[in-house]
Enzyme design. Structure first.
Site, mmCIF file in Angstrom:
data_model
loop_
_atom_site.group_PDB
_atom_site.id
_atom_site.type_symbol
_atom_site.label_atom_id
_atom_site.label_comp_id
_atom_site.label_asym_id
_atom_site.label_seq_id
_atom_site.Cartn_x
_atom_site.Cartn_y
_atom_site.Cartn_z
ATOM 1 N N ARG A 10 -0.617 3.551 13.029
ATOM 2 C CA ARG A 10 0.172 3.060 14.169
ATOM 3 C C ARG A 10 -0.016 2.951 15.575
ATOM 4 O O ARG A 10 -0.311 4.105 15.926
ATOM 5 C CB ARG A 10 1.583 3.573 13.757
ATOM 6 C CG ARG A 10 2.743 2.626 14.119
ATOM 7 C CD ARG A 10 4.240 3.462 14.193
ATOM 8 N NE ARG A 10 4.835 3.752 12.639
ATOM 9 C CZ ARG A 10 5.034 3.107 11.978
ATOM 10 N NH1 ARG A 10 5.471 1.856 12.235
ATOM 11 N NH2 ARG A 10 5.572 3.621 10.760
ATOM 12 N N LYS B 117 3.371 -7.763 12.198
ATOM 13 C CA LYS B 117 2.446 -7.853 10.776
ATOM 14 C C LYS B 117 2.624 -9.230 10.054
ATOM 15 O O LYS B 117 3.654 -9.658 10.348
ATOM 16 C CB LYS B 117 3.003 -7.024 9.718
ATOM 17 C CG LYS B 117 2.161 -6.949 8.374
ATOM 18 C CD LYS B 117 2.108 -5.756 7.952
ATOM 19 C CE LYS B 117 1.781 -5.225 6.452
ATOM 20 N NZ LYS B 117 1.551 -4.550 5.844
ATOM 21 N N ARG C 61 0.760 -1.345 0.070
ATOM 22 C CA ARG C 61 0.066 -0.108 0.011
ATOM 23 C C ARG C 61 0.965 1.288 0.058
ATOM 24 O O ARG C 61 2.066 1.273 0.353
ATOM 25 C CB ARG C 61 -0.977 0.037 1.123
ATOM 26 C CG ARG C 61 -1.835 -0.930 1.173
ATOM 27 C CD ARG C 61 -2.829 -0.803 2.637
ATOM 28 N NE ARG C 61 -3.363 0.330 2.449
ATOM 29 C CZ ARG C 61 -3.414 1.320 3.811
ATOM 30 N NH1 ARG C 61 -2.636 0.816 4.665
ATOM 31 N NH2 ARG C 61 -4.191 2.259 3.844
HETATM 32 C C1 BTN Z 1 0.441 -3.999 2.212
HETATM 33 O O1 BTN Z 1 0.237 -4.454 3.527
HETATM 34 O O2 BTN Z 1 1.206 -2.918 2.320
HETATM 35 C C2 BTN Z 1 -0.057 -4.688 1.037
HETATM 36 C C3 BTN Z 1 0.683 -5.821 0.574
HETATM 37 C C4 BTN Z 1 0.304 -6.621 -0.348
HETATM 38 C C5 BTN Z 1 1.122 -7.533 -0.984
HETATM 39 C C6 BTN Z 1 0.674 -8.494 -2.042
HETATM 40 S S1 BTN Z 1 1.714 -9.961 -2.352
HETATM 41 C C7 BTN Z 1 0.609 -10.415 -3.741
HETATM 42 C C8 BTN Z 1 0.345 -9.115 -4.584
HETATM 43 N N1 BTN Z 1 1.212 -8.512 -5.512
HETATM 44 C C9 BTN Z 1 1.594 -7.471 -4.998
HETATM 45 O O3 BTN Z 1 2.356 -6.907 -5.832
HETATM 46 N N2 BTN Z 1 1.355 -7.045 -3.939
HETATM 47 C C10 BTN Z 1 0.250 -8.042 -3.482
#
Ligand code: BTN
Length: 257
Positions: free
Chosen positions: A247, A119, A60
């Site tokens: 946070r 996390k 994100r």
């Molecule tokens: C976050 O917590 O910031 C979100 C993470 C999301 C990761 C997943 S892995 C599969 C999919 N492909 C990506 O490039 N991102 C999501």
């Protein structure tokens, strides 16, 4: 390549989503990026795309998403999706994953899976429009086995801490059909019916938190549309934006969030 239960997932999901396919790739830049490319090119069949390795995984807010090959689950699900109201979708997805995987998994608004203040997984939701059809791409990254902290003061949590024998394939099989059911229910009914179940796993409730856009206060839980309710010095405020990160005040700043 590891053995993936693609056939079993297909058998469980295709009755819910006609035209559904499961695809496993040894490597791709990002499963979200790939499914967004396909959506823009007019390929709108419901697809679950798993990658054993991502070379440009995205999190994100423009952050990179690092995952260790063999020790993590990285996949995206694309499907045609047209809810009346999108708010609370990331919370619904997180809730579905937590409920499928383990009773002890907590949820950190808006869309992180947490275990013991660390996390465990994250969710990246993107929307595309192909002609008249709107499509959603839901990307999920879950740490399966522990990995070194890699610059973070606290290593992220891993699913095997809760479910010792878990593999990425086991986790994917457990969560896929319930996730699709959650999405179909969300499309009709939105987040409100899930509010109480989210609150039961809400790890922020009652804690002092600050948001990346400068708000600080006590988390009071979530509203019926999934907004975070915050009690600030100037009264109660609702935080809606998905471009905000939150946070707990007493979490170390270098923990993965
Ligand atoms: C976050 O917590 O910031 C979100 C993470 C999301 C990761 C997943 S892995 C599969 C999919 N492909 C990506 O490039 N991102 C999501």
């Amino acid at each position: 390549m590891e053995l993936w239960p693609a056939e079993s997932i297909w058998e469980q999901v295709s009755p819910l989503l006609p035209g559904f396919t499961v695809e496993v790739l040894p490597e791709i830049d990002s499963t979200n990026t790939e499914l967004m490319r396909r959506a823009r090119a007019g390929q709108t069949e419901p697809t679950l795309l798993v990658a054993e390795r991502q070379t440009a995984g995205r999190g994100r807010m423009g952050r990179p998403w690092q995952s260790a090959v063999g020790d993590s689950l990285t996949f995206s699900l694309a499907l045609p999706f047209a809810p009346q109201d999108w708010s609370g979708l990331s919370l619904a997805v997180g809730l579905s994953l937590a409920e499928s995987l383990h009773p002890g998994i907590g949820l950190k608004w808006p869309n992180d899976l947490w275990w013991q203040d660390r996390k465990l997984g994250g969710i990246l939701i993107e929307a595309a429009t192909a002609g008249q059809q709107s499509q959603v791409v839901i990307g999920i990254g879950i740490n399966i086995r522990p990995r070194p902290a890699e610059g973070l003061s606290t290593p992220p949590a891993a699913l095997t801490e809760l479910w010792p024998q878990a593999t990425a394939g086991d986790a994917l099989l457990r969560l896929s059909a319930p996730l699709v059911r959650t999405l179909l229910d969300f499309e009709r009914c939105g987040f409100a019916p899930l509010q109480a179940r989210f609150e039961a796993r809400d790890v922020l409730r009652g804690r002092d938190v600050h948001t990346s856009d400068g708000l600080q206060g006590q988390a009071l839980g979530v509203g019926p549309s999934g907004a975070l309710r915050l009690l600030t010095a100037s009264g109660e405020r609702e935080v809606h934006s998905s471009e905000v990160s939150v946070r707990p005040v007493n979490t170390h700043p270098h923990t993965q969030t």
